[in-house]
Design an enzyme around this catalytic site. Structure first.
Site, mmCIF file in Angstrom:
data_model
loop_
_atom_site.group_PDB
_atom_site.id
_atom_site.type_symbol
_atom_site.label_atom_id
_atom_site.label_comp_id
_atom_site.label_asym_id
_atom_site.label_seq_id
_atom_site.Cartn_x
_atom_site.Cartn_y
_atom_site.Cartn_z
ATOM 1 N N PRO A 98 0.818 -1.218 0.000
ATOM 2 C CA PRO A 98 0.000 0.000 0.000
ATOM 3 C C PRO A 98 0.851 1.268 0.000
ATOM 4 O O PRO A 98 0.360 2.343 -0.318
ATOM 5 C CB PRO A 98 -0.832 -0.111 1.278
ATOM 6 C CG PRO A 98 -0.252 -1.225 2.064
ATOM 7 C CD PRO A 98 0.576 -2.067 1.161
ATOM 8 N N ARG A 158 -4.287 -8.357 -20.391
ATOM 9 C CA ARG A 158 -5.274 -8.061 -21.436
ATOM 10 C C ARG A 158 -4.729 -7.077 -22.470
ATOM 11 O O ARG A 158 -5.314 -6.886 -23.526
ATOM 12 C CB ARG A 158 -6.602 -7.570 -20.839
ATOM 13 C CG ARG A 158 -6.555 -6.223 -20.215
ATOM 14 C CD ARG A 158 -7.835 -5.942 -19.448
ATOM 15 N NE ARG A 158 -8.973 -5.584 -20.279
ATOM 16 C CZ ARG A 158 -9.163 -4.380 -20.813
ATOM 17 N NH1 ARG A 158 -8.271 -3.416 -20.626
ATOM 18 N NH2 ARG A 158 -10.239 -4.125 -21.540
ATOM 19 N N ASP A 171 -11.307 2.259 -23.580
ATOM 20 C CA ASP A 171 -11.432 2.057 -22.133
ATOM 21 C C ASP A 171 -11.237 3.350 -21.368
ATOM 22 O O ASP A 171 -10.528 4.248 -21.820
ATOM 23 C CB ASP A 171 -10.331 1.098 -21.634
ATOM 24 C CG ASP A 171 -10.647 -0.350 -21.901
ATOM 25 O OD1 ASP A 171 -11.815 -0.665 -22.137
ATOM 26 O OD2 ASP A 171 -9.698 -1.154 -21.861
ATOM 27 N N GLU A 228 3.214 -7.655 7.922
ATOM 28 C CA GLU A 228 3.484 -6.214 7.781
ATOM 29 C C GLU A 228 4.341 -5.922 6.549
ATOM 30 O O GLU A 228 4.795 -4.795 6.354
ATOM 31 C CB GLU A 228 4.173 -5.670 9.038
ATOM 32 C CG GLU A 228 3.295 -5.683 10.278
ATOM 33 C CD GLU A 228 1.960 -4.974 10.067
ATOM 34 O OE1 GLU A 228 1.944 -3.878 9.494
ATOM 35 O OE2 GLU A 228 0.921 -5.542 10.469
HETATM 36 N N1 SAM Z 1 1.648 -2.543 7.243
HETATM 37 C C1 SAM Z 1 1.547 -2.389 5.839
HETATM 38 C C2 SAM Z 1 1.298 -0.930 5.501
HETATM 39 O O1 SAM Z 1 0.515 -0.304 6.175
HETATM 40 O O2 SAM Z 1 1.863 -0.452 4.494
HETATM 41 C C3 SAM Z 1 0.410 -3.217 5.298
HETATM 42 C C4 SAM Z 1 0.751 -4.632 5.085
HETATM 43 S S1 SAM Z 1 -0.598 -5.534 4.389
HETATM 44 C C5 SAM Z 1 -1.468 -6.019 5.790
HETATM 45 C C6 SAM Z 1 0.148 -7.034 3.856
HETATM 46 C C7 SAM Z 1 0.501 -7.120 2.405
HETATM 47 O O3 SAM Z 1 -0.667 -6.934 1.626
HETATM 48 C C8 SAM Z 1 1.475 -6.101 1.878
HETATM 49 O O4 SAM Z 1 2.802 -6.469 2.116
HETATM 50 C C9 SAM Z 1 1.166 -6.118 0.397
HETATM 51 O O5 SAM Z 1 1.798 -7.210 -0.231
HETATM 52 C C10 SAM Z 1 -0.319 -6.372 0.373
HETATM 53 N N2 SAM Z 1 -1.123 -5.163 0.186
HETATM 54 C C11 SAM Z 1 -2.004 -4.649 1.075
HETATM 55 N N3 SAM Z 1 -2.618 -3.577 0.581
HETATM 56 C C12 SAM Z 1 -2.137 -3.384 -0.660
HETATM 57 C C13 SAM Z 1 -2.382 -2.417 -1.676
HETATM 58 N N4 SAM Z 1 -3.234 -1.423 -1.502
HETATM 59 N N5 SAM Z 1 -1.699 -2.528 -2.834
HETATM 60 C C14 SAM Z 1 -0.805 -3.517 -3.019
HETATM 61 N N6 SAM Z 1 -0.534 -4.472 -2.094
HETATM 62 C C15 SAM Z 1 -1.187 -4.408 -0.923
#
Ligand code: SAM
Length: 260
Positions: free
Chosen positions: A87, A156, A171, A114
């Site tokens: 994220p 795609r 699109d 995390e």
């Molecule tokens: N503690 C992290 C933070 O706040 O940035 C969040 C970790 S999340 C619980 C666990 C995993 O989910 C991340 O390492 C990533 O691989 C994935 N993930 C969660 N949200 C995501 C998003 N919006 N985009 C891409 N990957 C995401």
């Protein structure tokens, strides 16, 4: 295109067997390899995580297991583009999907808990192109769903994957005349359903009027749902009619002295 995906839940990727992506795999356009991260652990519990340095809740994925997994997947001379969903990464957009669709080899590293120890990205960033990418402003439990989203958006766009290559041109977010415009509403037969009629112009056979109507709808929908995108429209791409409509919708769009 070759795709490698490393995850503690490779079974998450069964959707890649079906629909457009499944067919692209059958045809050999997409060569997908799934890897179980735990195969590179050395303890009886197949541990992939540990407590975070500095304290705090949750667990962090260990660098050693990720290092062994990535080294083994790419081999001594391999140079894929490494994509790490998180994220806190750069936004995954249609533009980035288009850029990634030109790569011969992508490697996705799915985090859980995390996330992955940051030294992994630093280590591979010194020898591979590495992108940490977010699919949106919300937090998922793991990277698998994010990777499915990215693989579908990228897949795609590969030559021959869409039945009609032109469908990607119209699109939402497509580059060109419609850049930054969301696609408007779409209709099919029958012309009346539960008393609701298809807009008359779409039945007129008049290509110019249909195109104008579609553009108006795209502008209206973009103003309503994504005003941030309208603000980024290229003023040179707006004609008088577009400007009038945007004015009507109380949306000022750049200087008046451009386009016709
Ligand atoms: N503690 C992290 C933070 O706040 O940035 C969040 C970790 S999340 C619980 C666990 C995993 O989910 C991340 O390492 C990533 O691989 C994935 N993930 C969660 N949200 C995501 C998003 N919006 N985009 C891409 N990957 C995401």
């Amino acid at each position: 295109m070759r795709l490698d995906i490393i995850s503690i839940f490779p079974e998450y990727f069964s959707p890649l067997d079906v629909s457009l992506i499944g067919k692209a795999r059958e045809r050999g356009t997409l060569d997908v390899h799934l890897h179980q991260l735990r195969d590179w652990t050395h303890d009886v519990h197949k541990t992939v995580d540990d407590t975070p340095y500095g304290g705090g809740p949750g667990m962090v994925m260990k660098p050693e297991v990720w290092g062994e997994a990535i080294d083994s997947v790419i081999g001594p001379a391999g140079r894929p583009r490494l994509l790490v969903p998180t994220p806190s990464g750069r936004p995954f957009t249609q533009e980035l999907a288009q850029e990634l669709a030109t790569e011969p080899w992508l490697l996705f590293a799915c985090g859980r808990y995390e996330g992955i120890d940051s030294r992994v990205m630093a280590e591979y960033g010194s020898r591979l192109p590495v992108d940490e990418v977010s699919i949106g402003d919300y937090v998922l439990a793991g990277g698998e769903v994010a990777v499915l989203v990215m693989v579908e958006a990228i897949g795609r766009l590969l030559p021959g994957v869409l039945g009609n290559a032109h469908s990607a041109v119209d699109d939402s977010f497509a580059p060109g005349a419609m850049k930054n415009l969301l696609e408007g509403p779409v209709y099919t037969k029958p012309p009346v359903w539960r008393g609701r009629e298809v807009p008359e112009v779409l039945l007129s056979g008049h290509h110019g009027k249909v195109a104008r109507w579609r553009r108006d709808q795209a502008l209206r929908r973009t103003v309503a749902n994504r005003p941030d995108l309208v603000a980024g429209l290229d003023p040179a791409g707006l004609d008088k009619h577009d400007r009038r409509l945007l004015d009507e919708l109380s949306f000022r769009a750049g200087p008046e002295d451009v386009a016709n």
